[in-house]
Design a protein around this motif. Structure first.
Motif, mmCIF file in Angstrom:
data_model
loop_
_atom_site.group_PDB
_atom_site.id
_atom_site.type_symbol
_atom_site.label_atom_id
_atom_site.label_comp_id
_atom_site.label_asym_id
_atom_site.label_seq_id
_atom_site.Cartn_x
_atom_site.Cartn_y
_atom_site.Cartn_z
ATOM 1 N N PRO A 169 0.784 -1.232 0.000
ATOM 2 C CA PRO A 169 0.000 0.000 0.000
ATOM 3 C C PRO A 169 0.817 1.285 0.000
ATOM 4 O O PRO A 169 0.348 2.313 -0.492
ATOM 5 C CB PRO A 169 -0.833 -0.119 1.278
ATOM 6 N N LEU A 170 2.040 1.247 0.541
ATOM 7 C CA LEU A 170 2.857 2.454 0.568
ATOM 8 C C LEU A 170 3.824 2.543 -0.604
ATOM 9 O O LEU A 170 4.650 3.457 -0.651
ATOM 10 C CB LEU A 170 3.622 2.535 1.892
ATOM 11 N N THR A 192 -1.829 -3.651 -8.000
ATOM 12 C CA THR A 192 -2.892 -4.246 -7.187
ATOM 13 C C THR A 192 -2.611 -3.935 -5.722
ATOM 14 O O THR A 192 -1.501 -4.148 -5.232
ATOM 15 C CB THR A 192 -2.958 -5.765 -7.385
ATOM 16 N N PHE A 193 -3.597 -3.431 -5.039
ATOM 17 C CA PHE A 193 -3.494 -3.031 -3.631
ATOM 18 C C PHE A 193 -3.501 -4.277 -2.754
ATOM 19 O O PHE A 193 -4.467 -5.031 -2.753
ATOM 20 C CB PHE A 193 -4.666 -2.115 -3.299
ATOM 21 N N ARG A 194 -2.430 -4.508 -1.988
ATOM 22 C CA ARG A 194 -2.306 -5.716 -1.154
ATOM 23 C C ARG A 194 -2.019 -5.311 0.294
ATOM 24 O O ARG A 194 -0.877 -5.135 0.693
ATOM 25 C CB ARG A 194 -1.197 -6.614 -1.702
ATOM 26 N N PRO A 195 -3.069 -5.127 1.108
ATOM 27 C CA PRO A 195 -2.888 -4.532 2.437
ATOM 28 C C PRO A 195 -2.748 -5.504 3.602
ATOM 29 O O PRO A 195 -2.801 -5.071 4.765
ATOM 30 C CB PRO A 195 -4.176 -3.726 2.587
ATOM 31 N N ASP A 196 -2.568 -6.794 3.360
ATOM 32 C CA ASP A 196 -2.638 -7.787 4.434
ATOM 33 C C ASP A 196 -1.822 -7.407 5.667
ATOM 34 O O ASP A 196 -2.295 -7.497 6.804
ATOM 35 C CB ASP A 196 -2.154 -9.157 3.934
ATOM 36 N N ALA A 197 -0.566 -7.010 5.463
ATOM 37 C CA ALA A 197 0.325 -6.746 6.592
ATOM 38 C C ALA A 197 -0.096 -5.517 7.391
ATOM 39 O O ALA A 197 0.394 -5.297 8.504
ATOM 40 C CB ALA A 197 1.760 -6.580 6.090
ATOM 41 N N ALA A 203 0.599 -9.754 12.589
ATOM 42 C CA ALA A 203 1.668 -9.796 11.594
ATOM 43 C C ALA A 203 2.906 -9.103 12.138
ATOM 44 O O ALA A 203 2.819 -8.105 12.865
ATOM 45 C CB ALA A 203 1.218 -9.121 10.301
ATOM 46 N N ASP A 204 4.072 -9.629 11.796
ATOM 47 C CA ASP A 204 5.314 -9.004 12.234
ATOM 48 C C ASP A 204 5.380 -7.566 11.715
ATOM 49 O O ASP A 204 5.160 -7.305 10.532
ATOM 50 C CB ASP A 204 6.518 -9.792 11.707
ATOM 51 N N GLY A 205 5.672 -6.646 12.607
ATOM 52 C CA GLY A 205 5.838 -5.249 12.210
ATOM 53 C C GLY A 205 4.549 -4.496 11.978
ATOM 54 O O GLY A 205 4.582 -3.402 11.392
ATOM 55 N N HIS A 247 -6.453 -9.838 -1.105
ATOM 56 C CA HIS A 247 -6.409 -10.140 0.322
ATOM 57 C C HIS A 247 -6.101 -11.623 0.526
ATOM 58 O O HIS A 247 -6.879 -12.487 0.101
ATOM 59 C CB HIS A 247 -7.752 -9.794 0.974
ATOM 60 N N GLY A 248 -4.987 -11.902 1.181
ATOM 61 C CA GLY A 248 -4.618 -13.266 1.509
ATOM 62 C C GLY A 248 -4.711 -13.470 3.003
ATOM 63 O O GLY A 248 -3.949 -12.852 3.774
ATOM 64 N N VAL A 249 -5.643 -14.282 3.442
ATOM 65 C CA VAL A 249 -5.869 -14.492 4.874
ATOM 66 C C VAL A 249 -5.868 -15.989 5.165
ATOM 67 O O VAL A 249 -6.132 -16.807 4.282
ATOM 68 C CB VAL A 249 -7.211 -13.874 5.327
#
Length: 467
Positions: A169-170, A192-197, A203-205, A247-249
């Protein structure tokens, strides 16, 4: 010397003569159609002018965890394969390991794709083994030095019309902007917007990522500020051509929280003070919020649950993510997604594409959901299931309930750029075979089968991904 049969013109088609004739006709009608790749992991920077492939090992082995995981299982070390960032590996030695273990890839999708690439792109028609490893490496290496074998040149040769990347996202999306502004490049490459973390408090960090997100967007450290920051970054992606958010969950759990509880959980999340049950509720609410944002801004929501990422933690801590030890788990969607679908399932702007690695959910849950909710589409076989037999099982599982037009069209989901044509060709052959059987059994007319075959590679992915 053993010779590969991967370029047999009837490969993957049914063996019964009449059905094969029908399948051949259906396949040939779509074989050369442009490739629409709406979900994958090839970086946009790879297509910038002047970029070249490094060497055969870098192209075929290092970045393809389909390949490296099988070699690790056969006893190779991460360092030998070039996966240890602290110890540079000899690419020729790593290639020798691949060649010496080539027989282990027989019958696998990754072995088929690699053989297809070797034969169709590099005129390598012999099976790899320890004795020819050096010669094959040198032949491929020499071809990669040809200007016709840059990623950009091959993009045109492959007939790729649309290629989607997967991005943080950033990410400023500078490479996408440079491609869009380059008059010598006429391809369509979409972020593609991938915001999982940024959504998972376990999630780490996570806290550091949220802090950077809020700082980048100058938003306050409140739940409303956090949502606004995510919305702002989605708008940034849309301005650069994005059509979907991915979104991967592990679990597709969703829950609709009241504002006070959402604020409380957000505050605890950034302090690292959530217990596991609270973290689950926060994740579930954020997945629902992502659906709400997709209704508002029109980004297609793709959801691929059911994979335990980084199953071997010591390997993750030493070598990082995407190193071959992501393992599927059982998945439940009907109850988990009910809160999301009760709110947004009938929204006309909402497209939700459901993928799975648990085959049991195709006929039991995903096809029935897509058979009622106009927003829901059946995602193509993905990851461990994007292989010829699995594609056939998937078509059989979902078509009688949801039909062809509630499916997404094929996605290649690959980091290995040269495998894109092989993967899409596999799907076209598998679908031609499935349609041919329906024609032979008198269940679908041949003209209708031709229309479906064409739509599966063009009209359907364009509609689902709003292209």
């Amino acid at each position: 010397m053993p010779t590969t049969t991967v370029l047999d013109p009837d490969r993957l088609l049914p063996v019964e003569p009449r059905v094969r004739d029908l399948a051949r006709e259906l396949y040939q009608a779509v074989a050369s159609e442009p490739i629409i790749s709406p979900h994958g992991h090839v970086p946009a920077a790879q297509l910038l002018d002047g970029v070249r492939f490094a060497d055969p090992t870098d192209v075929f082995l290092t970045h393809d965890h389909y390949v490296t995981r099988m070699l690790i299982a056969a006893g190779a070390s991460f360092a030998e394969l070039g996966l240890d960032p602290t110890r540079p590996a000899d690419p020729r030695a790593a290639w020798q390991i691949l060649a010496s273990n080539w027989h282990r890839f027989a019958g696998t999708a990754s072995g088929y794709w690699l053989a297809h690439e070797f034969a169709s792109l590099f005129d390598v028609h012999e099976e790899l083994d320890a004795s020819n490893a050096v010669r094959v490496y040198d032949a491929i290496d020499a071809r990669l030095a040809d200007p016709a074998f840059t990623p950009r040149s091959l993009f045109r040769r492959f007939g790729i019309e649309v290629l989607a990347t997967t991005d943080d996202p950033l990410d400023p999306l500078d490479a996408h902007a440079r491609l869009a502004a380059d008059p010598r490049f006429d391809g369509r490459v979409l972020p593609t917007f991938r915001p999982d973390a940024y959504l998972d408090p376990e999630a780490d960090g996570f806290a550091e990522r949220v802090e950077r997100l809020l700082a980048t967007t100058a938003r306050p450290a409140s739940f409303a500020g956090y949502l606004g920051a995510l919305e702002e970054r989605r708008a940034h992606f849309i301005r650069h051509g994005a059509v979907s958010a991915d979104h991967g969950v592990v679990e597709p759990f969703t829950v609709d929280l009241d504002p006070a509880e959402a604020e409380r959980l957000f505050g605890a999340a950034v302090r690292g003070a959530l217990d596991p049950a609270e973290a689950r509720r926060f994740r579930g609410h954020m997945l629902l919020q992502m659906a709400r944002m997709s209704v508002d801004d029109g980004l297609v929501m793709t959801l691929h649950p059911g994979v335990r990422r980084n199953h071997h933690r010591p390997t993750f801590e030493r070598y990082g993510a995407d190193t071959g030890h992501d393992i599927p788990v059982r998945t439940e969607l009907t109850d988990n997604l009910r809160p999301l679908l009760e709110r947004f399932g009938l929204e006309p702007r909402f497209h939700l594409v459901l993928f799975a690695v648990d085959e049991t959910v195709y006929s039991r849950e995903i096809a029935p959901l897509a058979g009622f909710y106009p927003s829901v589409y059946v995602g193509a076989p993905w990851w461990f299931l994007d292989a010829p037999d699995a594609i056939q099982r998937w078509r059989s599982a979902v078509t009688e309930t949801a039909g062809f037009y509630r499916s997404s069209g094929f996605i290649d989901d690959t980091r290995a750029f040269l495998s894109i044509p092989a993967r899409h060709d596999t799907a076209r052959r598998a679908d031609a075979g499935f349609l041919a059987r329906l024609v032979a059994e008198g269940r679908v007319s041949l003209p209708t089968a031709h229309r479906i075959a064409r739509d599966l590679v063009d009209a359907i992915p364009r509609e689902v991904f709003k292209l």
